[in-house]
Scaffold this motif. Structure first.
Motif, PDB file in Angstrom:
ATOM      1  N   LYS A  95      53.543  46.608  49.912  1.00 46.48           N
ATOM      2  CA  LYS A  95      53.927  45.452  50.729  1.00 46.48           C
ATOM      3  C   LYS A  95      52.758  44.503  50.956  1.00 46.48           C
ATOM      4  CE  LYS A  95      57.753  47.601  53.294  1.00 46.48           C
ATOM      5  NZ  LYS A  95      58.202  48.122  54.614  1.00 46.48           N
ATOM      6  N   GLU A  96      51.556  45.068  51.026  1.00 48.96           N
ATOM      7  CA  GLU A  96      50.352  44.249  51.221  1.00 48.96           C
ATOM      8  C   GLU A  96      49.410  44.427  50.036  1.00 48.96           C
ATOM      9  OE1 GLU A  96      49.007  45.876  54.951  1.00 48.96           O
ATOM     10  OE2 GLU A  96      50.064  44.316  56.087  1.00 48.96           O
ATOM     11  N   LEU A  97      49.980  44.457  48.835  1.00 50.25           N
ATOM     12  CA  LEU A  97      49.213  44.796  47.632  1.00 50.25           C
ATOM     13  C   LEU A  97      48.046  43.846  47.408  1.00 50.25           C
ATOM     14  CD1 LEU A  97      48.930  46.617  45.183  1.00 50.25           C
ATOM     15  CD2 LEU A  97      50.511  45.119  43.946  1.00 50.25           C
ATOM     16  N   SER A  98      48.287  42.568  47.483  1.00 58.77           N
ATOM     17  CA  SER A  98      47.230  41.595  47.207  1.00 58.77           C
ATOM     18  C   SER A  98      46.058  41.754  48.172  1.00 58.77           C
ATOM     19  CB  SER A  98      47.798  40.178  47.284  1.00 58.77           C
ATOM     20  OG  SER A  98      46.780  39.227  47.072  1.00 58.77           O
ATOM     21  N   ARG A  99      46.368  41.876  49.470  1.00 54.58           N
ATOM     22  CA  ARG A  99      45.305  42.001  50.478  1.00 54.58           C
ATOM     23  C   ARG A  99      44.510  43.286  50.293  1.00 54.58           C
ATOM     24  NH1 ARG A  99      44.451  44.439  55.215  1.00 54.58           N
ATOM     25  NH2 ARG A  99      46.531  45.381  55.285  1.00 54.58           N
ATOM     26  N   ARG A 100      45.218  44.383  50.002  1.00 51.21           N
ATOM     27  CA  ARG A 100      44.542  45.669  49.832  1.00 51.21           C
ATOM     28  C   ARG A 100      43.654  45.667  48.583  1.00 51.21           C
ATOM     29  NH1 ARG A 100      46.621  49.363  53.417  1.00 51.21           N
ATOM     30  NH2 ARG A 100      48.664  48.853  54.316  1.00 51.21           N
ATOM     31  N   CYS A 101      44.129  45.048  47.527  1.00 50.90           N
ATOM     32  CA  CYS A 101      43.330  44.998  46.295  1.00 50.90           C
ATOM     33  C   CYS A 101      42.095  44.123  46.476  1.00 50.90           C
ATOM     34  CB  CYS A 101      44.184  44.477  45.137  1.00 50.90           C
ATOM     35  SG  CYS A 101      45.478  45.649  44.627  1.00 50.90           S
ATOM     36  N   GLN A 102      42.221  43.067  47.250  1.00 48.66           N
ATOM     37  CA  GLN A 102      41.050  42.232  47.547  1.00 48.66           C
ATOM     38  C   GLN A 102      40.028  43.015  48.372  1.00 48.66           C
ATOM     39  OE1 GLN A 102      42.513  38.662  49.406  1.00 48.66           O
ATOM     40  NE2 GLN A 102      43.558  37.959  47.540  1.00 48.66           N
TER      41      GLN A 102
END
Length: 498
Positions: free
Chosen positions: A53-60
């Motif tokens: 659900k928060e993939l982009s933020r977690r990957c950053q």
């Protein structure tokens, strides 16, 4: 090397690369039998759905911390897995973010580590675990070739609690010799090695359930020896730790004794043409392992069982990595046959829980189609739209793993056993007598046929194509429906749909 390896780390850990790694992992964890995505939860209590659900933020977050050199691994969630011997193996379940870091770090270091393992052709053949193109079946095939060449006496050796007792000072020294002391790569590996785990059972000896990790924040204790077992990075580090031992066998021991040597993780086989040299080799091997702070299981333990043993293959089969090897054949080990039968029996016993139909005969057809056949055939084949060859090099089913087996009678017997189990179940439950034509009409898959199908299957023979060639091929063959798939497969680009 230090600057180059850290520059490479920055490239591999860009946010979009981390995101791609998650999507590949998610696809690999897709269970075709249940259509579920089976990604285990780590000790941080974050499920795959929450992570995505928060993939982009977690990957950053992962990218930023790794590149800056401030990334810390979360403690592992330990689970106990039963072993065929009746004992238990402790596997370390990483958090999803830590697992992605492990996978990317493995890809980053893989080629550099492989240069060590491929220093000579003989050395390249030795280590068969945790390497691309190597596997338990390739180890079994290699041993079978050696046995047929006359090496019929074996030291079947097993190291005591290998992953749990690896000496940190020695492993870290190996890492720093390869990638430097001050590099971010070495620092990340040191932190991984030192990360502790949360035991599977609590102080009252009760298993910790998933809900426990939703609110529990574990202390960051330091692991003083051993490495977590279960991830690709652990396998790579294990191979590095035993690399000196592999070289010693080939460069020091082999010139003294004509031998053949194969290792799969911490289990290894030394093959000889005469049994007279077995005790001497056993003694030398124990001494060398002692130098690197490891020890072999004794020939007989306190319970009278033997993990390290001498085997005369002309009298008793050699059981190794799930295979049973004789002078003439490679077979599936009895333990693996039993485990497969247990899984099929479990699927049949659950039949009443499936929402198929009220008609018993209809239920039989659905059980074959949706459950038994999927268990036998595994994942669907991924075929090249151009040449029709297999795109996925990995075996997708149980019999695919055992494709190096030479005694096919086992598969014939298993097919017969499955039919018998189904007949007995449906007669006992629904008073239906199943006949051969019922199995033919239901399309029951055959393990033996799958075996021969695997042997006839060809890998994709296409070379990387350019866009002009694909268009030319589509124009000649009129296969316009395959244009999008062909471009996606061979060029790896996304097709924007209208």
């Amino acid at each position: 090397m230090s600057k180059l390896i850290d520059d490479k780390l920055c490239q591999y850990f860009q946010p979009e690369k981390v995101e791609e790694a998650f999507l590949r992992y998610k696809e690999a964890k897709h269970d075709v039998l249940t259509e579920e995505i089976r990604i285990p939860m780590g000790a941080d209590g974050i499920s795959s759905k929450t992570f995505e659900k928060e993939l982009s933020r977690r990957c950053q977050f992962i990218s930023k911390r790794v590149i800056q050199g401030t990334y810390l691994f979360y403690p592992f969630r330990e689970v106990n897995i039963p072993k065929p011997s009746g004992q238990e193996r402790v596997l370390a379940i990483a958090t999803i973010r830590d697992l992605l870091v492990q996978k990317i770090l493995y890809e980053l270091l893989y080629e550099e580590v492989e240069k060590l393992f491929k220093a000579t052709p003989k050395l390249d053949r030795v280590s068969c675990a945790y390497r691309k193109g190597k596997s338990a079946p390739s180890a079994a095939r290699l041993i079978h070739n050696y046995i047929q060449s006359g090496f019929q006496f074996s030291l079947d050796a097993d190291i005591v609690k290998f992953f749990d007792v690896i000496a940190h000072d020695r492993l870290i020294s190996i890492i720093e010799d390869l990638w430097g002391h001050e590099t971010r790569v070495s620092s990340l590996l040191r932190r991984f090695i030192k990360t502790s785990g949360i035991p599977y059972r609590d102080e009252q000896n009760k298993p910790r359930n998933y809900k426990f990790f939703h609110h529990y924040k574990p202390p960051r204790n330091v692991r003083v020896k051993g490495i977590p077992q279960g991830g690709v990075l652990s396998g790579m580090l294990a191979n590095l730790y035993l690399h000196e031992f592999d070289r010693w066998i080939l460069e020091d021991l082999a010139p003294e004794f004509p031998l053949r040597y194969v290792r799969y993780a911490d289990d290894f086989i030394v093959l000889l043409k005469t049994q007279d040299d077995l005790p001497a080799i056993h003694s030398r091997v124990e001494e060398k392992l002692g130098e690197i702070k490891l020890q072999l299981h004794p020939i007989l333990d306190d319970l009278g069982k033997s993990k390290t043993k001498y085997v005369d293959i002309s009298k008793n089969p050699l059981v190794f990595v799930g295979f049973e090897l004789t002078l003439t054949d490679v077979r599936v080990s009895p333990d693996n046959i039993q485990r497969f039968q247990n899984k099929i029996s479990h699927k049949i016993e659950k039949e009443r829980g499936y929402k198929f139909s009220d008609n018993p005969r209809e239920r039989f057809f659905r059980l074959i189609d949706y459950v038994i056949n999927k268990k036998i055939q595994g994942r669907p084949e991924n075929l090249c739209p151009v040449c029709g060859g297999l795109l996925d090099k990995n075996n997708r089913n149980w019999v695919g793993f055992f494709s190096v087996v030479t005694d096919t009678q086992q598969f014939h017997d298993l097919d017969k056993w499955i039919r018998t189990q189904l007949c007995q179940y449906f007669y006992k439950t629904y008073q239906i007598r199943l006949k051969r034509r019922d199995f033919r009409e239901a399309g029951l898959a055959s393990i033996k046929r799958e075996y021969y199908k695997n042997h006839k299957s060809k890998k994709c023979s296409c070379k990387p194509l350019n866009f002009k060639y694909i268009l030319y091929w589509v124009f000649l063959t009129k296969q316009f429906d395959f244009l999008e798939e062909a471009i996606t497969v061979h060029l790896g680009v996304e097709i924007l749909k209208k």
